[in-house]
Design a protein around this motif. Sequence first.
Motif, short mmCIF file in Angstrom:
data_model
loop_
_atom_site.label_atom_id
_atom_site.label_comp_id
_atom_site.label_asym_id
_atom_site.label_seq_id
_atom_site.Cartn_x
_atom_site.Cartn_y
_atom_site.Cartn_z
N THR A 168 -6.38 -2.37 3.84
CA THR A 168 -5.06 -2.03 3.63
C THR A 168 -3.95 -2.24 4.67
O THR A 168 -3.08 -2.43 5.11
CB THR A 168 -4.85 -0.51 3.35
OG1 THR A 168 -5.51 0.03 2.37
CG2 THR A 168 -3.86 -0.09 3.57
N SER A 171 -0.72 3.35 3.35
CA SER A 171 -0.19 2.80 3.96
C SER A 171 0.84 2.78 5.30
O SER A 171 -0.14 2.66 6.19
CB SER A 171 -0.62 1.24 3.51
OG SER A 171 -0.22 0.03 4.08
N GLY A 228 0.52 -1.60 -0.07
CA GLY A 228 0.48 0.23 -0.15
C GLY A 228 0.72 1.03 0.63
O GLY A 228 0.48 1.88 0.10
#
Length: 540
Positions: free
Chosen positions: A81, A58, A54
């Motif tokens: 995520t 993320s 991600g």
Amino acid sequence: MDVSCDLQVDVNGEQIFMVDKKVICSYSGRINKLIGRSKRGTRYLKVIFHDFPGGAESFELITRFCYSKGKVEINSINVSTLYCAASYMEMEKSVSGNQNLFELTEKSLEDVRYWTWSELLDALRLCQNLMPVASSSGVIDKYLDSLIGRVASSCETSPCPSTSSADSSGFRLSCDTKSTESLRNSAFRATWWFEDLASFEPFLIETLVKQMVSKNLDHGILSKFLFYYQKSRFSAAKTMDEKCKTMETVIEMLHLLDLSCISFKTLFGMLRITLNLKISKCSRNKLESMIGSHLDQATLDNLLLPSPVGSSYLYDVNLVLRLLKSFISKGACCVPLTRLRKVASLMDLYIAEVAPDPCLKPSKFLALVRSLPESARDSYDAIYHATVMYLEVHSGLSEEEKMKVCSGLSYEKLSSEACSHLACNKKFPSKSAGQALITQQVKLKSLLQETNQVSPYLDSPCSFVETGSPGHEDQQIVLYAGKLDLSTENEKLKEHLQGMQWRVLELEKACRKMQNQMAKMLKSRISSHNNARSLPRLCS
């Protein structure tokens, strides 16, 4: 709590975060291990991640979770995520006893069955950017399991209920009225999901189809989806590599399905497309194997594929030979005779089409003729005419090469007309002409012997014993009728044999004429030698 920024985290080269190592280490087992390996007394540390799932966005969610002491909202948008990031950062256990992010996200994923179809698709698209963690952590399998369940349930059609009671006659009429509309909508019920899933990457489609096959979804629908996916992806592909990857994935998945559920016409369409693609040899072999196993469904146009770039011959003969090899891969004896003869008829047409190619080598021509066993053809007349055409175009062949080309003929399965034509054709080797004549003589002698054995029974009168039994009367009628039929067949056979005798005489005259001509030619060539050899006897 005092917060110090004593740890730098480089996330995939996208962004550098300054964080408190104590806060992060209290939640992340991975960071904790990395810090433990560093030298003691180092004030500032730097951690570099190259494959953080991600990316920077993320990691920012992870830091928010850590600094808020586990107070973060988890929903269908960010759960994928957070789940993958928690798995990557080894946040299964909290060092400080705080909330465990991995367990929180895992619990949230249990509600996936309540998500809308759009939420499920968005989650899967997001997982494509979270690979390979999304695959190894099992989150993709959770989503696909829910998706496949919805597809399978939508494809199921319940039968129209019926009953014999008088009170339900109105219901039956209503149901029958809607049956036509139901049939029209059945195709949509089975394929409504095609467009939504066509945007997925090939690796996700591969996982999806494998799970669908394991759950026994209809192979016919799956094959249609794969063809739809290939067409849709090709129209959106920007590079040849994308097209190759898509084609390889589709071929691999089709190879898992029941071949009887796959459109043979579409497979040949894919084969034509692959001529301009550099797909893997393994995928190409699998595609050719699928086509070859059902070669009896092909047409001549299907086989007339252009030769590869750089080849001198017109059509791709090597490809057709590979398809034939796949067709009889388990042995010709394992192929039903009707299918075998259908392919033989197709090959007769194909050989006639490629024979005029001046660049077609004798070895390739002979390989095409011999690709199927002799039992696949009742007659070799079509092969003979193709051989005539080939020898006319390739007039520069040596006598030895001509003999090799003619070795593919089965003289026993040539008609009298074809044998007569062969004996008079100067383009054929003399040995071939002689072999054709000998074969016809053997066939004629066999027919004459059979006729002589049958004629005494045909000419002798039939006598019957008069009885009063109805059964015997029926038997007399049958035998009498049999006598009439046999007499008629005998007349036809005699006429046919007379015609064959006349043709053999003509062939013998032509053979003797050819012998005299060849003797003169040979005599003129070796007149200077004392050890001249005599010509072989062609006709007996």
